[in-house]
Design an enzyme around this catalytic site. Structure first.
Site: not given
Ligand code: PGA
Length: 258
Positions: A95, A166
């Site tokens: 992430h 993302e």
């Protein structure tokens, strides 16, 4: 047709007790969505409870990070084996916040992906550009990330993990990236995977979008041909809001693939 996937990472937003209450609400609210791949990444201290609460429901669960080694002197880390023992189905890797605040690299994410594949955990592998840049530059950045992250992955394995695109600049802000931009980058990711692992492998791979998804944007994003689902942060903290996102995503995804 790739099955829709919608997941959430609740980061470190809630305390232990509130996360348990949130998972209980999730289990009660999302029981009907058997046709969607659902997953929730919770703080590691909540994983035992996740097994009790979410085990047997359509909501998969897992940790927000793990180590690549099977075991060893890695203070503060979690192994794939531990996660499997706790019944985890999924694991989140790479992430943006792991990269930005803890210096995680694509090479490390690649090693973690290998471990997840060998352990039978469905990894959600996050990638994306850090800041806004010209589209050609972003495309090149994504190509480089994929080359490293997917090194050593067998074409037959692309059904066993997901990619989450993302763009860091779209995370934790007011607005998601525009549908046109998202489709452009998802299509580019898929083309790049086809170049690396072949067309069939690229067609099998689910690519979900993450970054400030709200009930307003879910449908618009999920009707795009290369968007196979969503990865949601803040909007999933309110379970009813999250359910609305899944419903809309499902509706528009089904229409787009009919
Ligand atoms: P956000 O988080 O939805 O709160 O922007 C998304 C993410 O970090 O995956």
């Amino acid at each position: 047709m790739r099955q829709l996937a919608v997941g959430t990472n609740i980061k470190m937003y809630l305390g232990y007790r509130d996360t348990v209450a949130w998972m209980e609400q999730l289990a009660g609210t999302l029981g009907g969505f058997r046709e969607v791949e659902l997953f929730a990444f919770v703080p590691a201290v909540c994983l035992v409870d996740a097994g009790r609460i979410l085990g047997g429901t359509p909501v998969g669960y897992g940790a927000q990070n793990m180590h690549w080694a099977e075991a060893g002197p890695y203070t503060g880390e979690l192994s794939a084996g531990m996660l499997k023992e706790l019944g985890c189905t999924h694991v989140e890797l790479g992430h943006m916040e792991r990269r930005r605040y803890f210096g995680e690299t694509d090479r490390e994410v690649n090693r973690k992906l290998r471990r997840a594949l060998d352990s039978g955990l469905r990894a959600v592998v996050c990638l994306g550009e850090e800041g806004r840049a010209a589209e050609t530059e972003v495309r090149r950045h994504l190509e480089r990330q994929l080359e490293v992250v997917l090194a050593g992955v067998d074409p037959a394995e692309t059904g066993d993990f997901l990619l989450a695109y993302e763009p860091a600049w779209a995370i934790g802000v007011d607005e998601a990236a525009s549908p046109g931009y998202v489709e452009e980058m998802h299509a580019h990711l898929r083309r790049t995977v086809a170049g690396l692992l072949g067309q069939a492998a690229a067609e099998r791979l689910k690519i979900v979008y993450g970054g400030s998804v709200t009930p307003d944007t879910a449908g618009k994003l999920c009707r795009l041909p290369d968007v196979d689902g969503l990865f949601v942060g803040r909007s999933a903290l309110d379970v009813e809001r999250f359910r609305g996102i899944i419903e809309d995503a499902s509706h528009w995804h089904n229409r787009a693939t009919d």
